[in-house]
Design an enzyme around this catalytic site. Structure first.
Site, PDB file in Angstrom:
ATOM      1  N   ASN A 256      57.153  48.800  75.912  1.00 31.74           N
ATOM      2  CA  ASN A 256      58.304  49.376  76.605  1.00 31.74           C
ATOM      3  C   ASN A 256      57.787  50.590  77.383  1.00 31.74           C
ATOM      4  O   ASN A 256      56.586  50.860  77.396  1.00 31.74           O
ATOM      5  CB  ASN A 256      59.445  49.709  75.635  1.00 31.74           C
ATOM      6  CG  ASN A 256      59.085  50.795  74.632  1.00 31.74           C
ATOM      7  OD1 ASN A 256      58.189  51.624  74.846  1.00 31.74           O
ATOM      8  ND2 ASN A 256      59.786  50.812  73.511  1.00 31.74           N
TER       9      ASN A 256
ATOM     10  N   THR B  37      59.021  46.309  79.279  1.00 32.08           N
ATOM     11  CA  THR B  37      60.456  46.180  79.079  1.00 32.08           C
ATOM     12  C   THR B  37      61.108  47.506  79.454  1.00 32.08           C
ATOM     13  O   THR B  37      60.618  48.572  79.098  1.00 32.08           O
ATOM     14  CB  THR B  37      60.799  45.761  77.636  1.00 32.08           C
ATOM     15  OG1 THR B  37      60.269  46.715  76.718  1.00 32.08           O
ATOM     16  CG2 THR B  37      60.247  44.374  77.329  1.00 32.08           C
TER      17      THR B  37
ATOM     18  N   GLY C 247      65.940  45.829  82.870  1.00 32.82           N
ATOM     19  CA  GLY C 247      65.286  44.526  82.770  1.00 32.82           C
ATOM     20  C   GLY C 247      63.845  44.653  82.326  1.00 32.82           C
ATOM     21  O   GLY C 247      63.541  45.307  81.334  1.00 32.82           O
TER      22      GLY C 247
ATOM     23  N   ASP D 243      62.268  43.297  70.193  1.00 32.57           N
ATOM     24  CA  ASP D 243      61.818  42.163  69.387  1.00 32.57           C
ATOM     25  C   ASP D 243      62.473  40.871  69.868  1.00 32.57           C
ATOM     26  O   ASP D 243      61.840  39.815  69.886  1.00 32.57           O
ATOM     27  CB  ASP D 243      62.131  42.400  67.912  1.00 32.57           C
ATOM     28  CG  ASP D 243      61.307  43.538  67.333  1.00 32.57           C
ATOM     29  OD1 ASP D 243      60.116  43.646  67.679  1.00 32.57           O
ATOM     30  OD2 ASP D 243      61.850  44.314  66.533  1.00 32.57           O
TER      31      ASP D 243
ATOM     32  N   SER E 224      71.902  40.434  65.142  1.00 37.43           N
ATOM     33  CA  SER E 224      72.345  40.434  66.538  1.00 37.43           C
ATOM     34  C   SER E 224      71.697  39.333  67.366  1.00 37.43           C
ATOM     35  O   SER E 224      72.117  39.079  68.485  1.00 37.43           O
ATOM     36  CB  SER E 224      72.055  41.790  67.189  1.00 37.43           C
ATOM     37  OG  SER E 224      70.668  41.933  67.460  1.00 37.43           O
TER      38      SER E 224
END
Length: 192
Positions: free
Chosen positions: A35, A75, A80, A113, A152
């Protein structure tokens, strides 16, 4: 792994400030998925610096120069993802028809993840990198609409058509693979 045709993917999460990946490892990575914070850490940039946009591209390219073989996919949360290769930089977003994007964000825990696990599953099914990344953004987007991490992740029944690779048993198998890969990614991240 590459001799057998496998794609090696590394998600360096969590990469605490000051952590360094030994340069020798970059040559064994096909796709690196940090990220924004992990990208800065891998490049030795302090988190307080604003490195959005061109700074992110330059840092990703520096990791390619260290030996990452195919791509660095950064990420970017609600922005996006960004695929950086030796020849190109492509901004990626979820499929526009993903109905999840109309819902409020509840919890971003586990979104990285969800992205990494679903990207691996899509690539393993032969989906091309750019499309796989867009679909993985869609899975991550869907995951942030619920609280929690594992709970989720969308089930096969919750996956909208725009995130499906096939139908019937083939889709169920892929959805199960995405869910399993996502859970493994999260477990590995927690144990690192």
């Amino acid at each position: 792994a590459s001799e057998l045709g496998a794609i090696t993917i590394l998600n360096p999460a969590p990469a605490p400030e000051g952590w360094k990946l030994d340069d020798k490892w970059f040559a064994s990575i096909d796709v690196l998925i940090p990220n924004e914070t992990e990208l800065a850490t891998l490049c030795g940039v302090t988190h307080s610096e604003d490195v959005k946009g061109e700074g992110e591209v330059a840092m990703a390219k520096s990791l390619l120069e260290k030996g990452v073989r195919q791509a660095v996919i950064v990420t970017l949360g609600s922005r996006g993802a960004m695929i950086v290769t030796k020849d190109d930089t492509i901004m990626i977003s979820e499929p526009p028809e993903n109905p999840a994007k109309l819902l409020p964000v509840e919890d971003a825990v586990g979104a990285g993840d969800a992205f990494c696990g679903s990207l691996a599953a899509y690539l393993s099914r032969g989906v091309e990198l750019e499309k796989a990344a867009s679909m993985a953004c869609g899975v991550a987007s869907t995951s942030v609409r619920k609280k929690g991490a594992q709970e989720s992740y969308p089930s096969a029944d919750e996956m909208p058509d725009c995130l499906k690779v096939g139908y019937g048993d083939q889709f169920k198998e892929l959805a199960d693979e995405i869910s399993s890969a996502t859970l493994k990614s999260e477990t590995t991240s927690k144990n690192a």
